[in-house]
Design a protein around this motif. Sequence first.
Motif, PDB file in Angstrom:
ATOM      1  N   HIS A   1      57.400   6.773  39.446  1.00  0.00           N
ATOM      2  CA  HIS A   1      57.840   8.037  38.875  1.00  0.00           C
ATOM      3  C   HIS A   1      58.561   7.818  37.547  1.00  0.00           C
ATOM      4  CE1 HIS A   1      57.471  12.026  40.437  1.00  0.00           C
ATOM      5  NE2 HIS A   1      58.580  12.362  39.820  1.00  0.00           N
TER       6      HIS A   1
ATOM      7  N   GLU B   1      51.137  13.701  27.272  1.00  0.00           N
ATOM      8  CA  GLU B   1      50.745  14.545  28.399  1.00  0.00           C
ATOM      9  C   GLU B   1      49.217  14.524  28.541  1.00  0.00           C
ATOM     10  OE1 GLU B   1      51.761  16.641  31.511  1.00  0.00           O
ATOM     11  OE2 GLU B   1      53.283  16.019  30.054  1.00  0.00           O
TER      12      GLU B   1
ATOM     13  N   PHE C   1      40.383  23.617  32.996  1.00  0.00           N
ATOM     14  CA  PHE C   1      40.283  25.035  32.642  1.00  0.00           C
ATOM     15  C   PHE C   1      38.910  25.338  32.048  1.00  0.00           C
ATOM     16  CE2 PHE C   1      40.965  28.523  29.561  1.00  0.00           C
ATOM     17  CZ  PHE C   1      41.357  29.500  30.465  1.00  0.00           C
TER      18      PHE C   1
ATOM     19  N   ILE D   1      20.519  46.673  48.158  1.00  0.00           N
ATOM     20  CA  ILE D   1      21.238  46.124  49.312  1.00  0.00           C
ATOM     21  C   ILE D   1      22.271  47.132  49.763  1.00  0.00           C
ATOM     22  CG2 ILE D   1      22.636  44.215  50.168  1.00  0.00           C
ATOM     23  CD1 ILE D   1      21.438  42.566  47.823  1.00  0.00           C
TER      24      ILE D   1
ATOM     25  N   LYS E   1      24.025  49.777  47.507  1.00  0.00           N
ATOM     26  CA  LYS E   1      25.036  49.419  46.500  1.00  0.00           C
ATOM     27  C   LYS E   1      24.386  49.412  45.120  1.00  0.00           C
ATOM     28  CE  LYS E   1      28.726  48.384  48.985  1.00  0.00           C
ATOM     29  NZ  LYS E   1      28.381  49.427  49.971  1.00  0.00           N
TER      30      LYS E   1
ATOM     31  N   ALA F   1      26.782  44.937  41.305  1.00  0.00           N
ATOM     32  CA  ALA F   1      27.783  45.088  42.367  1.00  0.00           C
ATOM     33  C   ALA F   1      28.852  44.017  42.216  1.00  0.00           C
ATOM     34  CB  ALA F   1      27.105  45.015  43.723  1.00  0.00           C
TER      35      ALA F   1
ATOM     36  N   PRO G   1      32.153  43.551  42.904  1.00  0.00           N
ATOM     37  CA  PRO G   1      33.009  43.029  43.981  1.00  0.00           C
ATOM     38  C   PRO G   1      32.287  42.041  44.895  1.00  0.00           C
ATOM     39  CG  PRO G   1      33.325  45.371  43.767  1.00  0.00           C
ATOM     40  CD  PRO G   1      32.180  45.026  42.870  1.00  0.00           C
ATOM     41  N   ALA G   2      30.989  42.290  45.125  1.00  0.00           N
ATOM     42  CA  ALA G   2      30.259  41.397  46.024  1.00  0.00           C
ATOM     43  C   ALA G   2      30.056  40.027  45.396  1.00  0.00           C
ATOM     44  CB  ALA G   2      28.910  42.014  46.369  1.00  0.00           C
TER      45      ALA G   2
ATOM     46  N   ILE H   1      32.274  38.467  43.429  1.00  0.00           N
ATOM     47  CA  ILE H   1      33.525  37.754  43.150  1.00  0.00           C
ATOM     48  C   ILE H   1      33.684  36.494  44.015  1.00  0.00           C
ATOM     49  CG2 ILE H   1      36.051  37.946  43.174  1.00  0.00           C
ATOM     50  CD1 ILE H   1      34.888  39.385  40.832  1.00  0.00           C
ATOM     51  N   PRO H   2      33.413  36.550  45.348  1.00  0.00           N
ATOM     52  CA  PRO H   2      33.592  35.325  46.131  1.00  0.00           C
ATOM     53  C   PRO H   2      32.758  34.165  45.596  1.00  0.00           C
ATOM     54  CG  PRO H   2      33.379  37.194  47.594  1.00  0.00           C
ATOM     55  CD  PRO H   2      33.092  37.704  46.221  1.00  0.00           C
TER      56      PRO H   2
END
Lengths: 196, 409
Positions: free
Chosen positions: A41, A51, A59, A85, A88, A92, A94-95, A97-98
């Motif tokens: 350390h 750094e 990122f 589907i 929808k 779509a 939201p579908a 996002i995963p």
Amino acid sequence: MAKKKFVVGCFDDEAVLFPAVKKVRTAGYKIHDVYTPFAVHGLDHAMGLRETSLHTAGFIYGIAGTTTALSCISWIFTKDWPLNIGGKPHFALPAWIPITFELTVLFAAVGMVLTFCYISQLAPFVKKHHFHARSTDDLFVMVIECTEKTNAEDLKAFLAANGAVETDIQIAEEGWWLGRYDKDEMRYENKQTVAA
Amino acid sequence: MASIRLQFEIPGKMKTWSLGLIGVGLVALIFGMITKGFSTDEHEQVHFWGTLMYNTIFWTLICNASMFFICVTTLAMGGWQQSFRRIPEAISTLVPIFGSITFAVLLYVVLSDKHHIYHWLDKSAVAKDPILTGKSGFLNVKFFIIWTTLAIGFWSFLGWRMRQLSNEADIAPMDHESGTKFIFRNTVRAALFTVWFALTVGSTVPWLWMMSIDAHWYSTMYSWYTFASTFVSGLSLIALWLIYMKNKGYMELSNQEHLHDLGKFMFAFSIFWTYLWFSQYMLIWYANIPEETVYFKHRVQGPYKGIFFLNLIINFLCPLLILMKRSAKRNYTLVTFMAVLIIFGHWIDFYQMVMGSLMKESVELGWLDFGILSFFVGMMIFFVGRALASKPLIPKYHPFLKESVIHTV
């Protein structure tokens, strides 16, 4: 294969190592690296390492993953092969996002691991010179790169005066190479001759 | 440790500001009470009591989150928080105060039969409604009052026990044996609080206090969502106080390293909040069942659209992009800015959670909301300042204090 001349100083105590690192740096020597049996350390600060940019790379990989997922899915579902589907809308969000999240994580994780291996010069079949075998066991091994102005003998004495238990001079390959230890290391003029 | 200032002296400016804010808040409260609270118009009544409800609940829960912070870091054998632990301790002394205000407001709402706020108070409607009849074992006046009393009572009591124990670290140095004993007792008390916290904030209390406004609707995600909201705001509040104390020259043992870890917590729990926000939204959106989408209908497509998405920008995008960098989490100005933004963002979140269900037709965010907010901010500053002044600022003899002093990230 670029061979360089190094002065190696071995320490058996962290508490001795830290002041020695400081003194070597103030004396103006260039520390190639310090090899330790475990993560110490604060050693990076003592050595004045900058750094790491690994997180910036992470990122960028993450953004690349997000972009890949969103552009791919949106193209497939709105232009290439629109499907109804569950009533929808084709776009779509939201579908998606995963999956976008998963690809972001995957790209960032795999990209960062590979980048880390590259900057640490780790890869299958690749070899690196070991300055002291006991650096993986119980010795802290400080390696100082010699320039044409460096007086290696003086430096050895300087290290010993600052608590090094072993010192020696090695001419070694500084980077990694693809090959074998026994064949390639034979070519060094002074292979691992540790002066007590 | 000769140069450490252990005694906090409340600056005159702080006193003036807090009393000023309380004054402004009281004026708004009294004016609102006359024009809205006790007016005959039901719409105005709902506006007034709803505003009081979400403000009291929000402030009680974020002050309670401070005690939760101490307890979980204690359970995790954390040492780094010891140098500033008196700040969350001081914030948690507000739980009994804000808790009694919340209790009074909720008691009034329930006992005066305000069925425009809690639909399940309307007995004739419940009798005709099979869904509400099915829930009546949980949603009834008796259970509401008992559970609210127990919740606030035990938060206050177990939090007080935790703070009492912390006082022992001021008395005398501990040897190994008494130190081990002290840590063990800390662990036991922290565990008791955490279990009670999980049974209340982590599950039942948000259902009872806020979700039951939409008496037919339910979401298993709701309590976690509320917890995430209040915990991240609570952490922001701790960070703000830490920065304030540093600015005044106290808290010498805390530095950028501690700020960095608080910043990480703020970052992480903003993401956690978003995770719950999204999980709740996506499942309901995907299934598209009317009895579930009813909650989001007027929020996504109605007058609350602006606030609903502003919420997501403030509470997700801003922390994600601004707090991501290491240097940002170590920057006092940026963390201050983000802490204020996050607290405001989650206050707005609570606004839309409560008022979005009570006043579906229009958004009337105005003087009353900001007046009541200023009352709570004033109270918070006043009482936290007093609590900080009543104890040494650093638990001098805490066995883990050294770990906090040498903490590096």
